[in-house]
Design an enzyme around this catalytic site. Structure first.
Site, short mmCIF file in Angstrom:
data_model
loop_
_atom_site.label_atom_id
_atom_site.label_comp_id
_atom_site.label_asym_id
_atom_site.label_seq_id
_atom_site.Cartn_x
_atom_site.Cartn_y
_atom_site.Cartn_z
NE ARG A 34 -3.49 -2.40 2.54
CZ ARG A 34 -4.54 -2.54 3.32
NH1 ARG A 34 -4.95 -1.54 4.06
NH2 ARG A 34 -5.17 -3.69 3.35
CB CYS A 35 4.28 1.71 -0.61
SG CYS A 35 5.67 2.85 -0.76
#
Length: 159
Positions: A34-35
């Site tokens: 989730r970067c």
């Protein structure tokens, strides 16, 4: 100590020795699902497809140490990467890359190639390139896209 003395945990919870990768060029990356850099999985897979037959291995070590960007369980992370980016390279169990519980692998990598101003890993998708003899040949920041490593990878494969 050398990199081949280190054991790491697979996504299935089994301990394996990095000596299994002797003679290979390694690209070791701490990742997160989730970067903002997560789309780099696509570039990593492209490098793997292009150079794996010549001896490149990409070792993916998810880490949840930066802004809770890898909260999933290990199996979910591997599934996410395969489904969304078609990854075929080895994903390992989640690790800490800094601090008192950091993986011995990251202690070793950071001791071999210092970062800018600090040895600490600053964010997800920091990359380490290791030559066929197990020497750390380079450290690259998260904002270095995988494609920018092609020249260094080709040189190490040819050596």
């Amino acid at each position: 100590m050398e990199i081949y003395d280190i054991e790491v945990k697979t996504i299935k919870g089994e301990m394996v020795s990095l000596s299994n990768y002797k003679g290979k060029v390694l690209l070791i990356v701490n990742t997160a699902t989730r970067c903002g850099f997560t789309p780099q999985y696509k570039g990593l897979q492209e490098l793997y497809e292009k150079y794996q037959s010549q001896g490149l291995e990409i070792l993916d070590f998810p880490s949840n140490q930066f802004a809770n960007q890898a909260p999933e369980q290990d199996a979910e992370i591997a599934s996410f990467c395969e489904l969304n980016y078609g990854t075929k390279f080895q994903t390992f169990a989640k690790v800490d890359v800094n601090g008192p519980n950091e993986s011995p692998l990251y202690t070793f990598l950071k001791s071999e190639k210092k970062g800018f101003l600090t040895d600490a890993i600053k964010w997800n998708f920091t990359k380490f390139l290791v030559d066929r003899e197990g020497k750390v040949a380079g450290r690259f920041s998260p904002d270095t896209p995988p494609q920018k490593l092609e020249r260094e990878i080709e040189a190490l494969l040819a050596a």
